[in-house]
Design a protein around this motif. Structure first.
Motif, PDB file in Angstrom:
ATOM      1  N   PHE A   1       0.876  -1.171   0.000  1.00  0.00           N
ATOM      2  CA  PHE A   1       0.000   0.000   0.000  1.00  0.00           C
ATOM      3  C   PHE A   1       0.910   1.217   0.000  1.00  0.00           C
ATOM      4  N   LEU A   2       0.933   1.911  -1.126  1.00  0.00           N
ATOM      5  CA  LEU A   2       1.838   3.049  -1.282  1.00  0.00           C
ATOM      6  C   LEU A   2       1.340   4.215  -0.446  1.00  0.00           C
ATOM      7  N   GLY A   3       2.140   4.609   0.545  1.00  0.00           N
ATOM      8  CA  GLY A   3       1.778   5.731   1.387  1.00  0.00           C
ATOM      9  C   GLY A   3       2.098   7.060   0.737  1.00  0.00           C
ATOM     10  N   SER A   4       1.699   8.158   1.383  1.00  0.00           N
ATOM     11  CA  SER A   4       1.894   9.484   0.804  1.00  0.00           C
ATOM     12  C   SER A   4       3.371   9.851   0.713  1.00  0.00           C
ATOM     13  N   THR A   5       4.161   9.458   1.719  1.00  0.00           N
ATOM     14  CA  THR A   5       5.591   9.774   1.675  1.00  0.00           C
ATOM     15  C   THR A   5       6.279   9.028   0.547  1.00  0.00           C
ATOM     16  N   ALA A   6       5.989   7.732   0.415  1.00  0.00           N
ATOM     17  CA  ALA A   6       6.589   6.945  -0.668  1.00  0.00           C
ATOM     18  C   ALA A   6       6.171   7.481  -2.028  1.00  0.00           C
ATOM     19  N   ALA A   7       4.920   7.920  -2.153  1.00  0.00           N
ATOM     20  CA  ALA A   7       4.450   8.477  -3.421  1.00  0.00           C
ATOM     21  C   ALA A   7       5.222   9.746  -3.778  1.00  0.00           C
ATOM     22  N   ARG A   8       5.513  10.575  -2.779  1.00  0.00           N
ATOM     23  CA  ARG A   8       6.290  11.797  -3.036  1.00  0.00           C
ATOM     24  C   ARG A   8       7.734  11.460  -3.389  1.00  0.00           C
TER      25      ARG A   8
END
Length: 285
Positions: A263-270
């Motif tokens: 589950f890609l979190g917001s930090t990883a997405a950035r």
């Protein structure tokens, strides 16, 4: 190692194939290239079955180009055309049956070269896959490297966050690659200079601990680096780092992910948006 490549007859599909070739040459992996064509539900029309057959035939023509591209890189691969309602679900099912170590795909192609833009297929995989997902940056097929030369792990400093370091250690050890452990520090959501200093000290301490863990795990490997990149924002911290096409960044899933699921979190997405090297996202824990 076994890789499943989710192929589309698009430039993004070519990027994924190129990354699979680079990973295969680095880790000695076997490769399966999979193309999923849309399932045509029967409605009694006599031409529907014929149309489905034509889609499969066209898919076999398209996928042969991916096999040729891998052969030009010195990588032999098998090809499979599947019929399914969902590209991502069908791809995951195939990868699980073959006990794949990673699913490899390219991202969307709008925008500038480099970096990662998550398309619909990659987005579905990054919120459901029980298997690590390797993402090729835009334009990767234009000039892929011969092999991966360094593994970087984006390590957290909060105990409850998922830590990809053990997985990255295994990868680096398998191919005898140098390992870089990266901690990112930003001043976001902080109110005063004391808070910034405290967070910086915490991050540095965590980086030193990660280095000690890596040294214990890989005692014969001298080329282990631990660094902290900081900035006012996560993006500004990332800009202080240099990346090459031959780097591989390993990131973990959100702590809210189901066990053994991505589950890609917001930090990883950035991080994905600010990095122009291949990225491997691993399932939770």
């Amino acid at each position: 190692m076994h890789l499943t490549v989710g192929y589309l007859a698009t430039p993004a599909g070519d990027d994924g194939v190129a990354l699979a070739g680079v990973l295969a040459r680095t880790f000695g992996a076997r490769v399966d290239v999979v193309l999923v064509v849309r399932e045509e539900l029967p409605d009694g029309h006599p031409g529907r079955a014929e149309y489905q057959r034509l889609l499969v035939e066209r898919g076999e023509e398209w996928i042969s180009k991916a096999i040729d591209a891998l052969a030009a890189m010195g990588v032999s691969a098998s090809s499979t055309v599947l019929v399914g309602e969902s590209f991502a679900e069908t791809l995951i099912g195939f990868a699980e049956e073959r006990h794949s170590d990673a699913i490899v795909v390219g991202g969307a192609r709008y925008g500038l070269f480099g970096g990662h833009v998550i398309g619909s297929v990659a987005g579905a995989l990054l919120h459901a896959s029980p298997i690590p997902v390797a993402l090729a940056p835009r334009g990767y097929a234009e000039d892929p490297p011969d092999a991966i030369t360094k593994v970087t792990a984006a390590v957290p400093t909060r105990p409850r966050d998922d830590n990809p370091l053990p997985f990255a250690l295994d990868l680096a050890s398998a191919a005898g690659l140098p390992l870089r452990m990266l901690s990112l520090v930003s001043a976001e959501n902080l109110n005063d200079a004391d808070s910034v200093r405290e967070v910086r000290q915490m991050q540095v301490a965590a980086a030193e601990e990660n280095l000690a863990v890596a040294a214990r795990t890989l005692p014969d490997t001298a080329d282990i680096e631990s660094l902290v990149a900081d900035g006012l924002t996560l993006e500004s911290a990332l800009k202080k780092l240099s990346w090459r096409d031959s780097d591989l960044l390993v990131v973990g899933s959100s702590r809210f992910a189901a066990p053994r699921r991505i589950f890609l979190g917001s930090t990883a997405a950035r991080i994905l948006a600010g990095v122009d090297a291949p990225v491997l996202v691993i399932p939770h824990s």
